[in-house]
Design a protein around this motif. Structure first.
Motif, PDB file in Angstrom:
ATOM      1  N   ASP A 144       0.838  -1.188   0.000  1.00 43.08           N
ATOM      2  CA  ASP A 144       0.000   0.000   0.000  1.00 43.08           C
ATOM      3  C   ASP A 144       0.880   1.247   0.000  1.00 43.08           C
ATOM      4  O   ASP A 144       1.668   1.466   0.935  1.00 43.08           O
ATOM      5  N   PRO A 145       0.762   2.110  -1.036  1.00 43.50           N
ATOM      6  CA  PRO A 145       1.619   3.307  -1.091  1.00 43.50           C
ATOM      7  C   PRO A 145       1.363   4.274   0.060  1.00 43.50           C
ATOM      8  O   PRO A 145       2.275   5.010   0.463  1.00 43.50           O
ATOM      9  N   GLN A 146       0.134   4.316   0.578  1.00 43.11           N
ATOM     10  CA  GLN A 146      -0.176   5.222   1.670  1.00 43.11           C
ATOM     11  C   GLN A 146       0.405   4.722   2.991  1.00 43.11           C
ATOM     12  O   GLN A 146       0.939   5.510   3.776  1.00 43.11           O
ATOM     13  N   LEU A 147       0.312   3.408   3.239  1.00 39.69           N
ATOM     14  CA  LEU A 147       0.786   2.828   4.499  1.00 39.69           C
ATOM     15  C   LEU A 147       2.280   2.501   4.463  1.00 39.69           C
ATOM     16  O   LEU A 147       2.938   2.529   5.501  1.00 39.69           O
ATOM     17  N   CYS A 148       2.776   2.183   3.260  1.00 40.90           N
ATOM     18  CA  CYS A 148       4.169   1.739   3.133  1.00 40.90           C
ATOM     19  C   CYS A 148       4.849   2.528   2.015  1.00 40.90           C
ATOM     20  O   CYS A 148       5.190   1.971   0.949  1.00 40.90           O
ATOM     21  N   PRO A 149       5.066   3.815   2.185  1.00 43.64           N
ATOM     22  CA  PRO A 149       5.637   4.616   1.095  1.00 43.64           C
ATOM     23  C   PRO A 149       7.049   4.217   0.730  1.00 43.64           C
ATOM     24  O   PRO A 149       7.472   4.437  -0.415  1.00 43.64           O
ATOM     25  N   ALA A 152       6.464   0.172  -0.948  1.00 47.21           N
ATOM     26  CA  ALA A 152       5.357  -0.195  -1.845  1.00 47.21           C
ATOM     27  C   ALA A 152       5.822  -0.375  -3.283  1.00 47.21           C
ATOM     28  O   ALA A 152       5.392  -1.306  -3.982  1.00 47.21           O
ATOM     29  N   ARG A 163      -1.084  -5.718   1.960  1.00 44.05           N
ATOM     30  CA  ARG A 163      -0.942  -4.279   1.770  1.00 44.05           C
ATOM     31  C   ARG A 163      -0.144  -3.668   2.925  1.00 44.05           C
ATOM     32  O   ARG A 163       0.619  -2.735   2.710  1.00 44.05           O
ATOM     33  N   ARG A 164      -0.326  -4.163   4.135  1.00 42.41           N
ATOM     34  CA  ARG A 164       0.489  -3.788   5.312  1.00 42.41           C
ATOM     35  C   ARG A 164       0.936  -5.099   5.954  1.00 42.41           C
ATOM     36  O   ARG A 164       0.281  -5.646   6.808  1.00 42.41           O
TER      37      ARG A 164
END
Length: 229
Positions: A144-149, A152, A163-164
């Motif tokens: 997930d780009p939002q949680l794991c910039p 990701a 995703r996380r």
């Protein structure tokens, strides 16, 4: 007439008798009758009358003075007597004083266990690039780009990675660790799967695996701000 007694026996005689009727002692010449005395009274102060007049004084029993007890330590508040301890023992009086606690000879202190060298940064080498974790920081692994910039972009191609998926951290004391974030396909350290929410140690050279085929090798690198991706 005065009462008299024989000088050789307790028999009573009469004035003018020449011989004691009991023992036959001559009462003329050298031996003379003696005055008759009444039995002594019970011990105590005072006097008793003697035959023939006068009195005989009976002395009182002598009682010594009571012992004098010297003053003891004055009690402190509450009536309690406290004895001050000897805070400065004299070695001459105690030839073998007990030593205090100290290190035992012949033993080596056990160092605290650490997972990696405390210098430098933590590097996770994935097949398509590396992720660097600096001391006191954490990095979330996932798609997930939002949680794991940070990760990701490298893990987006792996559908079996959550995703996380997991979090990797490097504590200020040099401890490296990874925690599973409730991933679908699991987080593994050297082949052992972590429970959801479990935090496992990462040693230098360990193998970190996400799901079944995403493998990263743990390395400890010098703290180079230009390194990593």
């Amino acid at each position: 007439m005065a009462r008299l007694k024989c000088p050789d026996c307790p028999a009573e005689v009469v004035e003018g008798d020449l011989v004691c009727k009991e023992c036959g002692t001559l009462l003329v010449g050298l031996k003379q009758p003696v005055p008759w005395l009444e039995p002594e009274a019970a011990p105590g102060a005072g006097s008793v009358s003697a035959i023939g007049g006068g009195s005989v004084t009976v002395a009182e029993p002598v009682v010594g003075p009571e012992p004098v007890v010297g003053p003891g330590p004055e009690p402190k508040s509450g009536g309690e007597v406290r004895l001050e301890p000897d805070t400065d023992p004299d070695p001459a009086r105690d030839p073998d004083p007990r030593p205090g606690p100290g290190p035992v000879r012949g033993t080596t202190p056990t160092p605290l266990p650490t997972t990696v060298d405390r210098a430098g940064v933590l590097e996770l080498r994935f097949p398509d690039g590396s992720v660097v974790v600096r001391p006191g920081r954490e990095v979330v692994l996932g798609r997930d780009p939002q949680l794991c910039p940070v990760t990701a972009a490298r893990l987006a191609a792996y559908d079996n990675v959550s995703r996380r998926h997991a979090t990797v951290g490097l504590d200020p004391d040099g401890t490296c660790w990874v925690r599973d974030e409730g991933s679908t396909n699991g987080t593994f350290v050297d082949g052992r799967e972590l429970e959801p929410g479990e935090r496992g140690a990462l040693r230098d050279g360990a193998e970190l695996r996400l799901a079944s085929d995403v493998v990263a090798h743990v390395r400890r690198m010098p703290d180079n701000p230009g390194g990593g991706g």
